[in-house]
Design an enzyme around this catalytic site. Structure first.
Site, mmCIF file in Angstrom:
data_model
loop_
_atom_site.group_PDB
_atom_site.id
_atom_site.type_symbol
_atom_site.label_atom_id
_atom_site.label_comp_id
_atom_site.label_asym_id
_atom_site.label_seq_id
_atom_site.Cartn_x
_atom_site.Cartn_y
_atom_site.Cartn_z
ATOM 1 N N LYS A 158 0.633 -1.110 -0.366
ATOM 2 C CA LYS A 158 0.016 -0.097 0.046
ATOM 3 C C LYS A 158 1.087 0.896 -0.259
ATOM 4 O O LYS A 158 0.876 2.052 -0.970
ATOM 5 C CB LYS A 158 -1.198 0.041 0.924
ATOM 6 C CG LYS A 158 -1.637 -0.830 1.324
ATOM 7 C CD LYS A 158 -2.352 -1.137 2.826
ATOM 8 C CE LYS A 158 -2.113 -0.792 3.745
ATOM 9 N NZ LYS A 158 -1.938 -2.426 4.346
ATOM 10 N N ARG A 207 -9.367 0.803 9.158
ATOM 11 C CA ARG A 207 -9.251 -1.164 9.401
ATOM 12 C C ARG A 207 -10.373 -1.035 9.837
ATOM 13 O O ARG A 207 -9.796 -2.512 10.250
ATOM 14 C CB ARG A 207 -8.002 -0.268 10.488
ATOM 15 C CG ARG A 207 -6.573 -1.047 9.529
ATOM 16 C CD ARG A 207 -5.180 -0.936 10.259
ATOM 17 N NE ARG A 207 -3.817 -1.587 10.458
ATOM 18 C CZ ARG A 207 -3.113 -1.027 9.795
ATOM 19 N NH1 ARG A 207 -3.322 0.249 8.892
ATOM 20 N NH2 ARG A 207 -1.774 -1.413 9.130
ATOM 21 N N ARG A 255 12.129 -6.163 5.831
ATOM 22 C CA ARG A 255 11.918 -4.834 5.289
ATOM 23 C C ARG A 255 12.679 -3.666 6.155
ATOM 24 O O ARG A 255 13.035 -3.829 7.206
ATOM 25 C CB ARG A 255 10.852 -4.408 5.292
ATOM 26 C CG ARG A 255 10.289 -3.081 4.731
ATOM 27 C CD ARG A 255 8.938 -3.033 4.642
ATOM 28 N NE ARG A 255 7.872 -3.084 5.692
ATOM 29 C CZ ARG A 255 6.752 -2.939 5.497
ATOM 30 N NH1 ARG A 255 5.825 -3.142 4.675
ATOM 31 N NH2 ARG A 255 5.949 -2.661 6.752
ATOM 32 N N ARG A 293 11.274 -1.179 11.189
ATOM 33 C CA ARG A 293 10.077 -0.572 12.094
ATOM 34 C C ARG A 293 9.719 -1.670 13.419
ATOM 35 O O ARG A 293 10.387 -3.036 13.192
ATOM 36 C CB ARG A 293 8.460 -0.944 11.502
ATOM 37 C CG ARG A 293 8.548 0.750 10.516
ATOM 38 C CD ARG A 293 7.371 0.353 10.109
ATOM 39 N NE ARG A 293 6.505 -0.686 10.382
ATOM 40 C CZ ARG A 293 4.813 -0.778 9.670
ATOM 41 N NH1 ARG A 293 5.026 -0.301 8.837
ATOM 42 N NH2 ARG A 293 4.008 -1.280 10.149
ATOM 43 N N ARG A 303 -0.354 -8.527 14.172
ATOM 44 C CA ARG A 303 -0.424 -7.676 12.745
ATOM 45 C C ARG A 303 -1.627 -8.597 11.514
ATOM 46 O O ARG A 303 -2.327 -8.199 11.021
ATOM 47 C CB ARG A 303 0.577 -6.934 11.730
ATOM 48 C CG ARG A 303 0.739 -5.776 12.993
ATOM 49 C CD ARG A 303 2.308 -5.562 13.096
ATOM 50 N NE ARG A 303 2.370 -5.011 10.877
ATOM 51 C CZ ARG A 303 3.783 -4.600 10.743
ATOM 52 N NH1 ARG A 303 5.001 -5.460 10.872
ATOM 53 N NH2 ARG A 303 4.022 -3.978 9.127
HETATM 54 P P1 ADP Z 1 0.690 -2.541 7.683
HETATM 55 O O1 ADP Z 1 0.040 -1.994 7.441
HETATM 56 O O2 ADP Z 1 2.141 -2.783 7.357
HETATM 57 O O3 ADP Z 1 0.836 -2.859 9.070
HETATM 58 P P2 ADP Z 1 0.629 0.739 8.968
HETATM 59 O O4 ADP Z 1 1.872 2.025 8.997
HETATM 60 O O5 ADP Z 1 -0.012 1.035 8.424
HETATM 61 O O6 ADP Z 1 1.711 -0.813 8.469
HETATM 62 O O7 ADP Z 1 0.617 0.547 10.184
HETATM 63 C C1 ADP Z 1 1.451 0.162 11.237
HETATM 64 C C2 ADP Z 1 0.559 0.212 13.235
HETATM 65 O O8 ADP Z 1 -0.142 1.492 13.370
HETATM 66 C C3 ADP Z 1 -0.646 -0.665 12.835
HETATM 67 O O9 ADP Z 1 0.019 -2.481 12.947
HETATM 68 C C4 ADP Z 1 -1.271 -0.126 14.237
HETATM 69 O O10 ADP Z 1 -0.803 -0.501 15.158
HETATM 70 C C5 ADP Z 1 -1.218 1.142 13.717
HETATM 71 N N1 ADP Z 1 -2.242 1.566 13.358
HETATM 72 C C6 ADP Z 1 -1.933 1.840 11.343
HETATM 73 N N2 ADP Z 1 -3.152 2.827 11.681
HETATM 74 C C7 ADP Z 1 -4.555 1.921 11.928
HETATM 75 C C8 ADP Z 1 -5.811 2.052 11.795
HETATM 76 N N3 ADP Z 1 -6.131 3.065 10.946
HETATM 77 N N4 ADP Z 1 -6.396 1.632 13.214
HETATM 78 C C9 ADP Z 1 -5.828 1.285 14.619
HETATM 79 N N5 ADP Z 1 -4.542 0.805 14.235
HETATM 80 C C10 ADP Z 1 -3.552 1.345 13.047
#
Ligand code: ADP
Ligand code: ZN
Length: 214
Positions: A13, A87, A126, A160, A171
């Site tokens: 994404k 999400r 990564r 990360r 996740r």
């Molecule tokens: P990825 O899609 O690779 O898991 P992101 O950078 O989108 O990584 O998200 C990393 C973390 O940030 C998630 O595992 C969660 O803890 C938090 N997070 C991100 N976006 C949301 C969201 N929309 N709702 C709840 N938690 C979120």
């Protein structure tokens, strides 16, 4: 044009969002990036979310919806790319309300489809350039031998805290439990468009371009 990029962690994404920002002057709204910013700035909210994120759990709807609301008040440019948001179904409903209040529409929800087996391999290993955000991978795209980012020459790379096998399991579980119902939700709304997230980056981009030009 406002779109959502939907898909599990590691689906690509963020990578595709960066291309859309460059080529279409769109604004990337990544709640993951916003939350990482909040934690590195050491705010109270940042401290609360740090622990949840490192374990791979979802931050509360209230916090992420608040972050998105703030950003929607700013510049619109070529439109918004929602990356990693919504999400949960509650977040999806909140987004619909926010957009309606602004008189804006959601034009497409692009689902990046990637097999479960591929996700772990993509994420563990990564790293990203601390300067320009270029993504590297220990096996498939190693940092150049001279230690300099191929894109910008930067020499600092970040990993990360949640890109490890343990957090990734959580996740993925969160994704399948709470986020994947959004696929049906947007399908029913007639907004869902599917893309093969396992294809090469340029092919994924081509498929997205095709969707956006229709
Ligand atoms: P990825 O899609 O690779 O898991 P992101 O950078 O989108 O990584 O998200 C990393 C973390 O940030 C998630 O595992 C969660 O803890 C938090 N997070 C991100 N976006 C949301 C969201 N929309 N709702 C709840 N938690 C979120
Ligand atoms: Zn770089």
């Amino acid at each position: 044009m406002n779109i959502i990029l939907l898909g599990p962690p590691g689906a690509g994404k963020g990578t595709q969002a960066r291309v859309l920002v460059d080529e279409r002057d769109m604004i990337q709204l990544s709640t993951g990036d916003m939350l990482r910013e909040a934690r590195s700035s050491g705010t109270e909210m940042g401290k609360v979310v740090a622990e949840v994120m490192d374990k791979g759990g979802l931050v509360t709807d209230e916090i992420v919806i608040g972050l998105i609301r703030e950003k929607l008040e700013g510049e619109k440019k070529g439109g918004f790319i929602f990356d990693g948001f919504p999400r949960t179904l509650a977040q999806a409903d909140a987004l619909a309300d926010l957009l309606a209040d602004m008189g804006e529409a959601l034009d497409a929800v692009v689902e990046l489809q990637v097999e479960e087996e591929a996700l772990v391999a993509r994420i563990v290993g990564r790293s990203t350039c601390g300067n320009c955000g270029e993504v590297y991978h220990d096996v498939t795209k190693p940092i150049p031998a001279d230690g300099k980012c191929a894109n910008c020459g930067g020499t600092e790379f970040k990993r990360r805290a949640d890109d490890n096998e343990e957090s990734l399991k959580t996740r993925l579980m969160e994704y399948y439990k709470k986020t994947s119902p959004l696929i049906g939700y947007y399908y029913a709304k007639d907004d869902l468009r599917r893309v093969d997230g396992l294809a090469e980056m340029s092919e994924v981009k081509r498929q997205i371009d095709e969707i956006l030009s229709n």
